[in-house]
Design a protein around this motif. Structure first.
Motif, short mmCIF file in Angstrom:
data_model
loop_
_atom_site.label_atom_id
_atom_site.label_comp_id
_atom_site.label_asym_id
_atom_site.label_seq_id
_atom_site.Cartn_x
_atom_site.Cartn_y
_atom_site.Cartn_z
N LYS A 235 -27.09 19.05 -14.38
CA LYS A 235 -26.43 20.34 -14.64
C LYS A 235 -25.35 20.17 -15.70
O LYS A 235 -25.18 21.02 -16.59
N SER A 236 -24.60 19.08 -15.61
CA SER A 236 -23.50 18.86 -16.56
C SER A 236 -24.03 18.62 -17.97
O SER A 236 -23.37 19.00 -18.95
N VAL A 237 -25.20 18.02 -18.08
CA VAL A 237 -25.80 17.81 -19.40
C VAL A 237 -26.22 19.14 -20.01
O VAL A 237 -26.04 19.38 -21.21
N ARG A 238 -26.75 20.02 -19.19
CA ARG A 238 -27.11 21.36 -19.67
C ARG A 238 -25.86 22.10 -20.15
O ARG A 238 -25.89 22.78 -21.19
N ALA A 239 -24.78 21.95 -19.40
CA ALA A 239 -23.52 22.59 -19.80
C ALA A 239 -22.99 21.99 -21.09
O ALA A 239 -22.47 22.71 -21.96
N ALA A 240 -23.13 20.69 -21.24
CA ALA A 240 -22.66 20.01 -22.45
C ALA A 240 -23.47 20.47 -23.67
O ALA A 240 -22.91 20.67 -24.76
N ARG A 241 -24.77 20.66 -23.48
CA ARG A 241 -25.62 21.14 -24.58
C ARG A 241 -25.19 22.54 -25.01
O ARG A 241 -25.11 22.84 -26.21
N ALA A 242 -24.89 23.39 -24.04
CA ALA A 242 -24.45 24.75 -24.34
C ALA A 242 -23.12 24.74 -25.08
O ALA A 242 -22.90 25.51 -26.03
N ALA A 243 -22.22 23.84 -24.66
CA ALA A 243 -20.91 23.73 -25.31
C ALA A 243 -21.06 23.21 -26.74
O ALA A 243 -20.37 23.67 -27.66
N ALA A 244 -21.96 22.24 -26.91
CA ALA A 244 -22.18 21.67 -28.25
C ALA A 244 -22.71 22.73 -29.21
O ALA A 244 -22.35 22.74 -30.40
N LYS B 244 -21.91 25.70 -29.36
CA LYS B 244 -20.84 26.62 -29.75
C LYS B 244 -19.83 25.97 -30.70
O LYS B 244 -18.91 26.64 -31.16
N ASN B 245 -19.99 24.68 -30.97
CA ASN B 245 -19.07 23.99 -31.87
C ASN B 245 -19.44 24.32 -33.32
O ASN B 245 -20.50 23.90 -33.80
N PRO B 246 -18.61 25.04 -34.03
CA PRO B 246 -18.95 25.48 -35.38
C PRO B 246 -19.00 24.35 -36.41
O PRO B 246 -19.54 24.52 -37.51
N THR B 247 -18.46 23.18 -36.04
CA THR B 247 -18.43 22.06 -37.01
C THR B 247 -19.63 21.13 -36.86
O THR B 247 -19.76 20.18 -37.62
N TRP B 248 -20.48 21.39 -35.88
CA TRP B 248 -21.65 20.52 -35.65
C TRP B 248 -22.93 21.26 -36.01
O TRP B 248 -23.15 22.40 -35.60
N ASN B 249 -23.78 20.59 -36.80
CA ASN B 249 -25.11 21.14 -37.05
C ASN B 249 -26.01 20.75 -35.87
O ASN B 249 -25.57 20.10 -34.92
N GLU B 250 -27.28 21.11 -35.92
CA GLU B 250 -28.19 20.86 -34.79
C GLU B 250 -28.34 19.37 -34.49
O GLU B 250 -28.41 18.96 -33.32
#
Length: 226
Positions: free
Chosen positions: A36-45, A47-53
């Motif tokens: 579950k925490s990995v899914r949450a981390a993916r969702a947070a990532a 939303k980071n405007p400085t990171w591409n895919e």
């Protein structure tokens, strides 16, 4: 499939056996919450405007690898604890018994059993065990099986029945621990596929991106040093 409540569905699980399956419940909880925490981390990532895919994937995979290490540690530890407990209980429930019959009674009992048709020998001993007739049961089980006309496999099976009947707590605990062991062995492999789903890509893709990133950064370092 990895929710800790699955452990409570194991045959033999109850308030008495729960403490012996606590590590298994913890392991499944760690796996469930970790994914579950990995899914949450993916969702947070995302939303980071400085990171591409690619950066999102690398960072999410880094986090997933840490979660996997923690999950694997708990599952391995729980499995090892169960195996140790199961081995001890199986030894306890297979311990040879001493005949409680006095004088020549034990020999007469064995001779009587041996004189029965082969199909009735086990039935007589089973009935004695169920009735709490220790004299008859131990006279047969406390001596070499051939003296009663029983095959080695039959004698071992009856000895197990004897111990399980007169040590029901141990028998129930063994059943629950075996069920928990089987649950771990059947479901532990799901951690890999569920983490991959949570990350959103196979580990190989994240590894390739990470290696490409490292190679690119080395070029910058080399160019700067030139």
């Amino acid at each position: 499939s990895l929710h800790p409540d699955n452990v409570k569905q194991v045959d033999g699980y109850d308030d008495d056996t729960a403490p012996y399956l606590a590590a298994t419940e913890t392991a499944f909880s760690t796996a469930y919450e970790g994914i579950k925490s990995v899914r949450a981390a993916r969702a947070a990532a995302a939303k980071n405007p400085t990171w591409n895919e690619a950066q999102q994937l690398i960072h999410t995979d880094d986090f997933a690898q840490k979660q996997f290490a923690k999950i694997a540690k708990h599952l391995d530890s729980a499995h090892a604890t169960l195996m140790k407990g199961i081995k001890q209980l199986e030894t306890d429930l297979s311990t040879p018994v001493t005949s409680t019959a006095t004088g020549g009674i034990a020999g007469e009992i064995r001779a009587h059993v041996k004189g029965l048709p082969s199909g009735q020998r086990m039935d007589m001993v089973r009935r004695a065990i169920a009735a709490g007739d220790h004299t008859t049961a131990t006279a047969v089980l406390g001596a070499p099986s051939y003296l009663s006309g029983l095959e080695d496999g039959m004698s071992a099976a009856l000895l197990r029945v004897y111990h399980a009947t007169h040590n029901p707590d141990k028998a129930k605990r063994l059943k629950a621990m075996q069920g928990a062991r089987d649950l771990i062995e059947a479901r532990a492999g799901l951690v890999f596929s569920e983490l991959e789903k949570a990350v959103g890509a196979p580990p190989e893709k994240a590894k390739a991106l990470r290696e490409a990133k490292t190679a690119s950064e080395k070029q910058f370092i080399m160019q700067g040093a030139a």
